[in-house]
Enzyme design. Structure first.
Site, PDB file in Angstrom:
ATOM      1  N   GLU A  92      41.604  38.555  40.653  1.00 41.20           N
ATOM      2  CA  GLU A  92      41.099  37.113  39.574  1.00 41.20           C
ATOM      3  C   GLU A  92      41.465  36.217  38.563  1.00 41.20           C
ATOM      4  OE1 GLU A  92      37.139  38.722  37.368  1.00 41.20           O
ATOM      5  OE2 GLU A  92      36.882  39.758  38.250  1.00 41.20           O
ATOM      6  N   SER A 144      43.179  49.793  56.464  1.00 43.48           N
ATOM      7  CA  SER A 144      43.517  50.970  57.491  1.00 43.48           C
ATOM      8  C   SER A 144      43.318  49.970  58.557  1.00 43.48           C
ATOM      9  CB  SER A 144      42.750  51.454  56.424  1.00 43.48           C
ATOM     10  OG  SER A 144      43.961  52.052  55.068  1.00 43.48           O
ATOM     11  N   ASP A 156      33.769  45.253  45.308  1.00 45.36           N
ATOM     12  CA  ASP A 156      34.215  44.627  44.003  1.00 45.36           C
ATOM     13  C   ASP A 156      34.177  44.922  43.164  1.00 45.36           C
ATOM     14  OD1 ASP A 156      35.402  42.609  42.199  1.00 45.36           O
ATOM     15  OD2 ASP A 156      33.464  40.735  42.092  1.00 45.36           O
ATOM     16  N   ASP A 192      35.510  43.462  37.188  1.00 45.65           N
ATOM     17  CA  ASP A 192      35.674  42.111  36.412  1.00 45.65           C
ATOM     18  C   ASP A 192      36.537  42.873  35.653  1.00 45.65           C
ATOM     19  OD1 ASP A 192      33.681  41.559  38.177  1.00 45.65           O
ATOM     20  OD2 ASP A 192      32.258  41.865  37.114  1.00 45.65           O
TER      21      ASP A 192
END
Length: 822
Positions: A195, A262, A334, A337
């Protein structure tokens, strides 16, 4: 003169004798901490005798009357072989590295304290299910039993490192194990830094060009990025590189470029030659000596289970039982934040919320620093999460005046039941039970692939933040934390997590690639860890109608780069076999020869070939030439080749070919010109670095795996004993991945890859195999410090059998733990 010579000879002889005696003394003291595996110990807090049978690879097979006794034995074995590693992981989670390493780890401790990882771990002890709580207590008792033996028998302080640093070792606590999971979460999470970097790029080159350098994974189009300048008014663009205070070999904060990657894949019985399910797993982390992984087998009431553990955790994280195999990849969900929090201009102790200004939650913490005064920090929290200083992750460069940044993250949870979920998974008898266990897993988010005797499944486990559809940046940029539409609304239900079960194709897997296309806010993520390896994996899976254990091993060890196969025809399409004949030894002839070699190359990143090194050097210089004039020092954040960016530029997708033009020059450069200049520059660098002809180059000379000791690996003289270096095949984008360092002077050193490999065949479960990248012991004087490393380098494995007779037949020792008289 003769007398002087005699005195010099005597002094020299005395120095040699003293050096020899010093060496013998050091060796004796260090060797005292080598555990004796053939031994009997009387210990408290077990209900009946426990046996730790170590096979010839030093894998402990632990047998006890109760599960609690078995976990006691695992704690004992972990402490015997990895006590220093365990205490370092604990110190990292507690933010107490500076107590022994001084000011160089102060920034790491400060950031860990601000996240309050250990406080949340202590709170999470009380929310574990009864089975896990009992296992944590028993495991801690086992660790502490070995610490007591070290102290009672003068066993060299438990590890050689304790002779160089304070020898005190606090008793192990259940919270220590939970804290290690959170430390691993630090290594696997990248969205915070992504971000910040995306915001920096938006300010510097405009939101429309950010999609070139940080494109969305292929698939249906997504909404455009907002302009970050509109979200954070008053911010000026800067080309300065991101400032990371918490760096170094001891830091758990992995830069975005070294996020986890991975592979895990499985085949149903109808796609297996022998009629049983197959599963292959190789989780990727930074290489260390010893490896973060430790192999173990536990004989539980639910049956035997064998696979990879992390010292400090009482659970098999990836492995198999008689009926179930499982492996994981980082999900790239995600789950972070960054929030911009506005400070009250009339009261700096308050911040803005949807309901007006509220006071920060505040607490002080004292960090003790070796050879320096203690440092007191003030930790602050908002409703969105902990406040982080601007010096970390470059947050200061995207924070407007009068604001601070706070981090929302699912990992920062004082009621974390992830360990209970992992313990339930380990004891699951079939896929139904395994998938249900994932319901209680919170962080770090993983893609769990499981195979039982009948079928296969993939399930994303981990808490998914519930965002509103009106979120200003859809989680891709820092946003004002006082706006209701940007705040998390709790977590999504477990049913929203992606699940794929019994696919019609009979094959499923994940290489950190994009899982599915769903509109925001059910999208899972905009940023994924792979768009390249998955293409090679699909090729290998579809070229056979049925698979075997050997074909899964072949795929796991595959070193063909789909990236090289797809990019070279693009960047060299106007360079192949062009130009006038050039004299031998001239730059033009060297370029022509390099292109001849690459034209005949199949993309295999083999350690014995020159082509991978020529290709890697060319692409590295090419990307640098494309972005350096636009980004300046910020280009240093892109230390690995971004394949989608290169493809966009050379296909001129949405006008991306503009990157080929050098902004400061008076002419308009073409992509062909830049490609040619980059190749010439790469060939010059290769000649200066390695010399000789192009044919004499070897990828393995540059692509050595660095298994370095995090503490002693930089100490002169000692580093030659504790570091393990091996030439290896593979590269950044191969299934057998060896992620390169990316920075001079050794940019192609391999520092991140598969520290554990396992392949499980349920047609014949005891034919399953596994291996780790170093050895089981963390003691440099042990023959088990690096004995598995050479097998790992050559692509070989050791058996993964649950047959007790096989373990005993070739045992290097049996440790018997006898209950102490009350």
């Amino acid at each position: 003169m003769a007398g002087l010579f005699r005195w010099l000879l005597r002094l020299f002889t005395a120095a040699v004798i003293l050096a020899f005696l010093a060496g013998v003394t050091i060796y004796y003291l260090a060797s005292r901490s080598l555990p004796e595996y053939e031994a009997t110990h009387s210990v408290a807090r077990i209900s009946a005798p426990v046996e730790i049978v170590r096979d010839n690879a030093n894998v402990p097979h632990i047998f006890g009357e109760t599960d609690a006794d078995v976990f006691f034995g695992l704690g004992f074995a972990h402490a015997q072989d990895r006590l220093w590693q365990m205490t370092m992981l604990r110190r990292t989670a507690q933010g107490r590295l500076s107590e022994i390493f001084g000011t160089r780890t102060l920034a790491i401790d400060e950031l860990v304290r601000r996240l309050d990882l250990y406080g949340q771990s202590q709170s999470s002890v009380d929310v574990q299910d009864p089975y896990t709580a009992a296992a944590l207590r028993a495991y801690s008792d086992g660790v502490n039993a070995w610490i007591a033996r070290v102290n009672a028998d003068a066993r060299g302080r438990g590890a050689p490192e304790f002779f160089l640093f304070p020898p005190e070792v606090a008793l192990w606590q259940p919270a220590d194990s939970i804290a290690i999971i959170k430390v691993m979460g630090l290594r696997l999470s990248t969205h915070l830094e992504t971000e910040v970097l995306r915001a920096r790029l938006s300010l510097l080159i405009g939101a429309e060009r950010v999609g070139d350098l940080m494109p969305d994974a292929p698939g249906p189009g997504l909404t455009a990025l907002p302009d970050y300048a509109a979200l954070a008014p008053g911010i000026l663009p800067s080309a300065a590189p991101l400032e990371r205070m918490a760096e170094g070999p001891l830091s758990p904060f992995a830069p975005r470029a070294f996020a986890s990657a991975s592979n895990v894949f499985a085949a149903a019985p109808n796609r297996s030659a022998a009629g049983g399910t197959l599963l292959a797993s190789d989780p990727h982390l930074g290489f260390t000596a010893p490896s973060i992984w430790y192999l173990a087998r536990l004989e539980l009431a639910s049956g035997g289970v064998i696979g990879g553990t992390i010292p400090g955790l009482p659970v098999i994280l990836g492995g198999r039982s008689a009926n179930l195999g499982w492996g994981m990849t980082t999900a790239y969900l995600d789950d972070q934040d960054v929030f911009l929090e506005q400070i009250n201009p009339d009261n700096p102790e308050e911040y803005r919320t949807p309901d007006g200004f509220k006071p920060f939650e505040t607490r002080r913490s004292i960090i003790r620093v070796a050879d320096a005064e203690p440092v007191t920090i003030t930790m602050r929290w908002t409703e969105n999460g902990p406040v982080l200083p601007g010096g970390h992750y470059g947050l200061g460069s995207i924070t407007p005046p009068g604001h601070v940044t706070a981090l929302g993250w699912t990992l920062l949870n004082g009621a974390d039941t992830s360990l209970s979920a992992a313990m339930s998974l380990m004891r699951s008898r079939d896929i139904d039970e395994a998938l249900e266990a994932g319901r209680f897993y919170i962080a770090p988010a993983q893609n769990l692939v499981v195979a039982d005797q009948k079928t296969i499944a993939l399930q994303t486990v981990g808490a998914m933040p519930r965002r509103l559809a009106e979120h200003q940046s859809q989680g891709r940029l820092p946003v004002p934390g006082w706006r209701e539409e940007n705040r998390w609304q709790g977590w999504l239900n477990y049913a929203a997590n992606p699940r794929f079960r019994a696919p019609e194709s009979g094959i499923l897997g994940n290489t950190n690639n994009k899982l599915l296309d769903r509109p925001f806010p059910l999208h899972v993520s905009f940023d994924w860890g792979d768009t390249q390896r998955i293409e090679r994996w699909k090729t290998l899976m579809t070229r056979r109608s049925v698979h075997t254990r050997e074909s899964f091993i072949e795929a796991q060890l595959d070193t063909v780069s789909f990236t090289a196969q797809s990019l070279l025809p693009l960047i060299a399409r106007d360079l192949w076999f062009t130009g006038e004949p050039a004299p031998a030894g001239s730059p033009e002839r060297r370029r022509q020869r390099a292109l001849e070699l690459l034209a005949a190359w199949n993309g295999e990143m083999n350690e014995h070939l020159p082509e991978p090194l020529i290709y890697a050097a060319w692409l590295r210089n090419l990307q640098n030439r494309l972005i350096r004039d636009e980004l300046g020092p910020l280009a240093d954040e892109f230390i690995h080749v971004e394949p989608l960016f290169i493809e966009r530029v050379f296909r001129d997708i949405d006008g991306a070919a503009i990157w080929c033009d050098i902004r400061q020059s008076g002419t308009v450069e073409t992509c062909t010109e830049i490609a040619r200049l980059a190749l010439d520059e790469a060939l010059l660098w290769l000649a200066e670095t390695y010399g000789g002809s192009l044919e004499s180059l070897r990828w393995g000379a540059a692509h050595q795996a660095w298994h370095d000791h995090p503490v002693l690996g930089e100490v002169p003289f000692l580093k030659w004993f504790v570091n393990i270096r091996q030439p290896t095949s593979g590269g950044d984008n191969t299934l057998n991945r060896g992620l390169t360092r990316g920075r001079d002077p050794e940019p192609f050193a391999s520092i991140h890859g598969a520290g554990y490999r396992g392949v499980y065949d349920f047609a014949d479960p005891d034919s399953s195999v596994f291996v780790i990248s170093t050895g089981q012991s963390g003691h440099p004087l042990s023959r088990h410090y690096d004995d598995l490393g050479e097998l790992w380098r050559r692509g070989e494995y050791i058996p993964m059998s649950l047959d007790p007779a096989l373990a005993r037949a070739a045992a290097v020792g049996v440790t018997r733990l006898i209950p102490a008289p009350e």
